[in-house]
Design a protein around this motif. Structure first.
Motif, short mmCIF file in Angstrom:
data_model
loop_
_atom_site.label_atom_id
_atom_site.label_comp_id
_atom_site.label_asym_id
_atom_site.label_seq_id
_atom_site.Cartn_x
_atom_site.Cartn_y
_atom_site.Cartn_z
N LYS A 6 -36.15 82.86 29.89
CA LYS A 6 -36.07 81.33 29.50
C LYS A 6 -37.29 81.21 28.75
CE LYS A 6 -34.04 80.52 33.89
NZ LYS A 6 -34.55 80.97 35.31
N ALA A 15 -42.70 75.97 36.03
CA ALA A 15 -41.61 75.20 35.56
C ALA A 15 -40.99 74.33 36.83
CB ALA A 15 -40.49 75.96 34.94
N VAL A 16 -41.59 74.62 37.98
CA VAL A 16 -40.72 74.39 39.32
C VAL A 16 -41.97 74.39 40.09
CG1 VAL A 16 -38.91 74.57 41.08
CG2 VAL A 16 -38.31 74.83 38.67
N VAL A 25 -39.40 69.21 38.99
CA VAL A 25 -39.26 70.00 37.56
C VAL A 25 -40.15 69.72 36.77
CG1 VAL A 25 -37.68 70.80 35.99
CG2 VAL A 25 -36.87 70.56 38.38
N ILE A 28 -38.90 69.02 31.02
CA ILE A 28 -37.99 70.28 30.58
C ILE A 28 -37.30 69.54 29.14
CG2 ILE A 28 -35.86 69.22 31.96
CD1 ILE A 28 -35.14 72.10 32.35
N LYS A 61 -29.53 73.28 31.13
CA LYS A 61 -30.80 73.85 31.65
C LYS A 61 -31.19 73.61 33.02
CE LYS A 61 -34.37 74.85 28.90
NZ LYS A 61 -35.25 74.73 27.84
N LEU A 65 -31.32 75.58 36.36
CA LEU A 65 -32.37 75.77 37.33
C LEU A 65 -32.54 75.35 38.63
CD1 LEU A 65 -35.50 76.46 36.93
CD2 LEU A 65 -35.99 74.31 36.23
N GLU A 68 -30.50 77.69 40.82
CA GLU A 68 -31.14 78.90 41.25
C GLU A 68 -32.12 78.61 42.34
OE1 GLU A 68 -34.04 80.16 37.92
OE2 GLU A 68 -32.25 80.23 36.48
N HIS A 69 -32.48 77.33 42.72
CA HIS A 69 -33.33 77.00 43.93
C HIS A 69 -32.34 76.03 44.85
CE1 HIS A 69 -36.36 77.81 40.80
NE2 HIS A 69 -37.01 78.02 41.61
#
Length: 132
Positions: A6, A15-16, A25, A28, A61, A65, A68-69
């Motif tokens: 990324k 990023a987070v 976030v 972005i 995106k 993201l 992923e979390h």
């Protein structure tokens, strides 16, 4: 520069950021891992960004993201949208509405800004989401 395939943040920030069950976030954008910005073309001597393309890339995106979390777009609580030109609002809003419904979507504020960090970048989102 990339992190896990990324685009790396342009500054000294994550990023987070996770706090409890909240996911914050950082801004972005449609910046790609190779540092180009999606939806940008050069016409004559002018660099032009396409708000609809950039909004779609950003939301794709963002969804990846959040997943992923342990979250997803449906868990977004608050969105701040930054546009470099309010003439792009209808295109931005049309794509945004394909992903969020008025009844269940996040609170949202849309602001016009003078510029964003890369040439042709016309949309950026800052998001707070829940992690159920």
């Amino acid at each position: 520069m990339t992190i896990d395939g990324k685009a790396a943040p342009l500054g000294n920030y994550p990023a987070v950021k996770i706090f409890g069950n909240l996911i914050f976030v950082s801004g972005i954008s449609a910046r790609l891992p190779d540092n180009r910005v999606a939806g940008v073309e050069q016409i004559g001597g002018q660099i032009k960004g396409d708000a609809a393309i950039q909004t779609q890339v950003i939301l794709d995106k963002l969804d990846a993201l959040l997943q992923e979390h342990g979250s997803c777009l449906e868990e977004c609580l608050d969105v701040t949208a930054f546009l470099t030109d309010m003439d792009d609002f209808p295109a931005f809003n049309r794509v945004y509405a394909e992903h969020f419904r008025i009844e269940t979507g996040p609170a949202r504020t849309t602001l016009a800004v003078k510029a964003l960090p890369k040439p042709g970048m016309v949309v950026e989102l800052k998001v707070v989401a829940a992690r159920p």
